[in-house]
Design an enzyme around this catalytic site. Sequence first.
Site, PDB file in Angstrom:
ATOM      1  N   ARG A  92      13.487  24.189 -83.044  1.00 32.10           N
ATOM      2  CA  ARG A  92      12.757  23.647 -81.874  1.00 32.10           C
ATOM      3  C   ARG A  92      11.316  23.248 -82.197  1.00 32.10           C
ATOM      4  NH1 ARG A  92      15.615  27.836 -79.221  1.00 32.10           N
ATOM      5  NH2 ARG A  92      17.404  26.972 -78.116  1.00 32.10           N
ATOM      6  N   LYS A 144       4.473   8.937 -84.490  1.00 30.68           N
ATOM      7  CA  LYS A 144       5.853   8.471 -84.266  1.00 30.68           C
ATOM      8  C   LYS A 144       6.693   8.886 -85.466  1.00 30.68           C
ATOM      9  CE  LYS A 144       5.098   4.232 -81.565  1.00 30.68           C
ATOM     10  NZ  LYS A 144       5.248   2.771 -81.587  1.00 30.68           N
ATOM     11  N   GLU A 164       0.024  -4.894 -93.095  1.00 25.49           N
ATOM     12  CA  GLU A 164      -0.471  -4.064 -91.980  1.00 25.49           C
ATOM     13  C   GLU A 164      -2.002  -3.989 -92.001  1.00 25.49           C
ATOM     14  OE1 GLU A 164       1.654  -3.161 -89.717  1.00 25.49           O
ATOM     15  OE2 GLU A 164       3.523  -3.429 -90.838  1.00 25.49           O
ATOM     16  N   LYS A 181      -6.430   2.329 -86.423  1.00 17.86           N
ATOM     17  CA  LYS A 181      -5.147   2.690 -85.811  1.00 17.86           C
ATOM     18  C   LYS A 181      -5.285   3.963 -84.981  1.00 17.86           C
ATOM     19  CE  LYS A 181      -0.282   3.609 -86.136  1.00 17.86           C
ATOM     20  NZ  LYS A 181       0.977   3.694 -86.853  1.00 17.86           N
ATOM     21  N   GLU A 209       2.194   4.262 -76.050  1.00 18.93           N
ATOM     22  CA  GLU A 209       2.323   2.799 -76.092  1.00 18.93           C
ATOM     23  C   GLU A 209       2.568   2.184 -74.714  1.00 18.93           C
ATOM     24  OE1 GLU A 209       4.403   1.296 -79.616  1.00 18.93           O
ATOM     25  OE2 GLU A 209       4.981  -0.445 -78.434  1.00 18.93           O
ATOM     26  N   ARG A 226      -1.865   0.316 -77.443  1.00 14.66           N
ATOM     27  CA  ARG A 226      -1.124   0.562 -78.697  1.00 14.66           C
ATOM     28  C   ARG A 226      -0.180  -0.592 -79.016  1.00 14.66           C
ATOM     29  NH1 ARG A 226       1.394   6.296 -80.952  1.00 14.66           N
ATOM     30  NH2 ARG A 226       2.027   5.467 -82.942  1.00 14.66           N
ATOM     31  N   ASN A 269       1.674  -4.165 -82.500  1.00 18.36           N
ATOM     32  CA  ASN A 269       2.917  -4.914 -82.727  1.00 18.36           C
ATOM     33  C   ASN A 269       2.665  -6.379 -83.094  1.00 18.36           C
ATOM     34  OD1 ASN A 269       4.549  -2.695 -82.169  1.00 18.36           O
ATOM     35  ND2 ASN A 269       4.438  -3.077 -79.968  1.00 18.36           N
ATOM     36  N   HIS A 301       4.981  -8.323 -85.251  1.00 10.13           N
ATOM     37  CA  HIS A 301       6.203  -7.527 -85.374  1.00 10.13           C
ATOM     38  C   HIS A 301       7.329  -8.004 -84.459  1.00 10.13           C
ATOM     39  CE1 HIS A 301       3.590  -5.023 -87.717  1.00 10.13           C
ATOM     40  NE2 HIS A 301       4.546  -4.144 -87.961  1.00 10.13           N
ATOM     41  N   HIS A 303      10.284  -8.213 -86.777  1.00  7.14           N
ATOM     42  CA  HIS A 303      11.480  -7.351 -86.754  1.00  7.14           C
ATOM     43  C   HIS A 303      12.759  -8.184 -86.765  1.00  7.14           C
ATOM     44  CE1 HIS A 303       9.232  -3.657 -84.995  1.00  7.14           C
ATOM     45  NE2 HIS A 303       9.380  -3.554 -86.295  1.00  7.14           N
ATOM     46  N   HIS A 328       9.938  -5.392 -94.917  1.00 12.68           N
ATOM     47  CA  HIS A 328       9.187  -5.331 -93.659  1.00 12.68           C
ATOM     48  C   HIS A 328       7.876  -6.126 -93.719  1.00 12.68           C
ATOM     49  CE1 HIS A 328       7.860  -3.571 -89.882  1.00 12.68           C
ATOM     50  NE2 HIS A 328       6.713  -3.254 -90.457  1.00 12.68           N
TER      51      HIS A 328
HETATM   52  N1  LIG Z   1       6.073   6.167 -87.835  1.00 14.36           N
HETATM   53  C1  LIG Z   1       5.395   5.036 -87.791  1.00 14.36           C
HETATM   54  O1  LIG Z   1       4.457   4.870 -87.010  1.00 14.36           O
HETATM   55  C2  LIG Z   1       5.770   3.940 -88.752  1.00 14.36           C
HETATM   56  C3  LIG Z   1       4.951   2.814 -88.870  1.00 14.36           C
HETATM   57  C4  LIG Z   1       5.306   1.841 -89.800  1.00 14.36           C
HETATM   58  C5  LIG Z   1       6.460   1.987 -90.555  1.00 14.36           C
HETATM   59  N2  LIG Z   1       7.243   3.085 -90.393  1.00 14.36           N
HETATM   60  C6  LIG Z   1       8.457   3.272 -91.187  1.00 14.36           C
HETATM   61  O2  LIG Z   1       8.078   3.375 -92.552  1.00 14.36           O
HETATM   62  C7  LIG Z   1       9.166   2.945 -93.359  1.00 14.36           C
HETATM   63  C8  LIG Z   1       8.621   2.050 -94.437  1.00 14.36           C
HETATM   64  O3  LIG Z   1       7.672   2.766 -95.185  1.00 14.36           O
HETATM   65  P1  LIG Z   1       7.271   2.339 -96.678  1.00 14.36           P
HETATM   66  O4  LIG Z   1       6.981   0.903 -96.708  1.00 14.36           O
HETATM   67  O5  LIG Z   1       6.264   3.301 -97.144  1.00 14.36           O
HETATM   68  O6  LIG Z   1       8.657   2.464 -97.446  1.00 14.36           O
HETATM   69  P2  LIG Z   1       9.354   3.633 -98.282  1.00 14.36           P
HETATM   70  O7  LIG Z   1       9.036   4.954 -97.781  1.00 14.36           O
HETATM   71  O8  LIG Z   1      10.797   3.231 -98.373  1.00 14.36           O
HETATM   72  O9  LIG Z   1       8.690   3.462 -99.723  1.00 14.36           O
HETATM   73  C9  LIG Z   1       8.832   2.241-100.405  1.00 14.36           C
HETATM   74  C10 LIG Z   1       9.268   2.452-101.853  1.00 14.36           C
HETATM   75  O10 LIG Z   1       8.175   2.957-102.597  1.00 14.36           O
HETATM   76  C11 LIG Z   1       8.564   4.106-103.340  1.00 14.36           C
HETATM   77  N3  LIG Z   1       7.347   4.896-103.504  1.00 14.36           N
HETATM   78  C12 LIG Z   1       6.673   5.590-102.553  1.00 14.36           C
HETATM   79  N4  LIG Z   1       5.508   6.036-103.039  1.00 14.36           N
HETATM   80  C13 LIG Z   1       5.439   5.629-104.322  1.00 14.36           C
HETATM   81  C14 LIG Z   1       4.470   5.763-105.338  1.00 14.36           C
HETATM   82  N5  LIG Z   1       3.306   6.368-105.120  1.00 14.36           N
HETATM   83  N6  LIG Z   1       4.742   5.236-106.567  1.00 14.36           N
HETATM   84  C15 LIG Z   1       5.905   4.578-106.789  1.00 14.36           C
HETATM   85  N7  LIG Z   1       6.853   4.380-105.853  1.00 14.36           N
HETATM   86  C16 LIG Z   1       6.619   4.908-104.624  1.00 14.36           C
HETATM   87  C17 LIG Z   1       9.684   4.712-102.541  1.00 14.36           C
HETATM   88  O11 LIG Z   1      10.548   5.479-103.365  1.00 14.36           O
HETATM   89  C18 LIG Z   1      10.395   3.457-102.027  1.00 14.36           C
HETATM   90  O12 LIG Z   1      11.274   2.969-103.014  1.00 14.36           O
HETATM   91  C19 LIG Z   1      10.171   2.282 -92.444  1.00 14.36           C
HETATM   92  O13 LIG Z   1      11.258   3.137 -92.262  1.00 14.36           O
HETATM   93  C20 LIG Z   1       9.420   2.110 -91.137  1.00 14.36           C
HETATM   94  O14 LIG Z   1      10.255   2.165 -90.011  1.00 14.36           O
HETATM   95  C21 LIG Z   1       6.915   4.060 -89.523  1.00 14.36           C
END
Ligand SMILES: NC(=O)c1ccc[n+]([C@@H]2O[C@H](COP(=O)([O-])OP(=O)(O)OC[C@H]3O[C@@H](n4cnc5c(N)ncnc54)[C@H](O)[C@@H]3O)[C@@H](O)[C@H]2O)c1
Length: 335
Positions: free
Chosen positions: A107, A129, A171, A213, A223, A227, A231, A234, A238, A248
């Site tokens: 929980r 999030k 971003e 942010k 949001e 907030r 987007n 996006h 998306h 992305h």
């Molecule tokens: N929660 C939120 O507010 C929010 C906001 C934006 C995106 N997201 C989410 O984030 C995700 C995308 O995140 P991302 O772009 O970081 O992708 P990711 O976590 O998939 O990482 C991208 C790649 O980089 C590699 N990697 C990570 N750190 C590394 C490092 N230091 N050296 C070498 N390789 C490394 C990972 O293994 C992966 O292959 C999506 O699922 C998206 O929905 C969430």
Amino acid sequence: MTTIRYHQTPVYVGASWDILPELVDFNIYSKVILLVDENVYRWWKERFVNYLYIVIPSGEEQKSLLVVENLVQDLIAMDADRNTLLIGVGGGVVCDITGFVGAVFMRGIDVGFVPTTLLAQVDASVGGKNGVNTGKYKNMIGTITQPVFILSDSSFLATLPEEEFANGMAEVIKHGCILDENYYSFIEENRNKIRSRDSDTMDYVVQKSVELKSSVVAKDEREIGQRKLLNYGHTFGHAIEKKYNIPHGQAVSLGIIMVNEFSVKKGVLSVLETNRIKDLLAFFGLPVAIENYAVQELLPLVLHDKKRISDALQLITLKRIGEGEITPVRIDEFM
Ligand SMILES: NC(=O)c1ccc[n+]([C@@H]2O[C@H](COP(=O)([O-])OP(=O)(O)OC[C@H]3O[C@@H](n4cnc5c(N)ncnc54)[C@H](O)[C@@H]3O)[C@@H](O)[C@H]2O)c1
């Protein structure tokens, strides 16, 4: 090191991985378990020798309820309890999974983040999030739960693949576009240093983006209003990401260009400013040619977006660089 605070969460920017033990209050936590991205583990193995950890394979497909359930089983096997602190070390995928597991395990237990991609440092780790995907729908299951700390160490960026760095820059540029003209100009003027990942410059970029942010999130966690500005790029981004299965950041770049062209047509944004944004995105290797992406073909996907209200879209547009706004747009205005 700079500390930024939003809600109760301190974000340590320009920090070193080595301070992690100092962030854990052992009067509160009986155990610390790291959830580590597999590529981060491969590159930075020696950083984890003194910790209990679980390695999570890389990839968006890890954001599933099945993976969450397996992680819960692993945590039980490691004797995790309500006083365990879970720390996600990785990109947005690991932060989203860690946040969600932390929110539901027994929980709810506390989580911390050590974001290791640029995108996670400037965006995904901040705001609370979390969640996982179901079928083809992204982030449909999740919560908003703030971490107890975020530690951002730019040395992790040294091993990040070029394409992933560019994803984060989409971003970063977005933050300048919608919220801060001076920051946007800083990115333009320091583009070479940023591209070469100069650590002082990257620390400033992460600091600025986190400040922007988090100030938006602090005012509107759920949001309802401001907030939504985050987007920008996006809405169509998306849809492009889904339809063409492209990364992305690349999809957001195209989404930014599309919405800017719309604003130019409406006489709101100047061609000069649109071209400035196009140049900057292209400099970081992001795609800007939207000729092959017909807005009309994307609309059905946009209309399935969970952020839509009635038959109007809440499109995030720019009045000018540094000032985004929420613009209700009727669907027929795209026809
Ligand atoms: N929660 C939120 O507010 C929010 C906001 C934006 C995106 N997201 C989410 O984030 C995700 C995308 O995140 P991302 O772009 O970081 O992708 P990711 O976590 O998939 O990482 C991208 C790649 O980089 C590699 N990697 C990570 N750190 C590394 C490092 N230091 N050296 C070498 N390789 C490394 C990972 O293994 C992966 O292959 C999506 O699922 C998206 O929905 C969430």
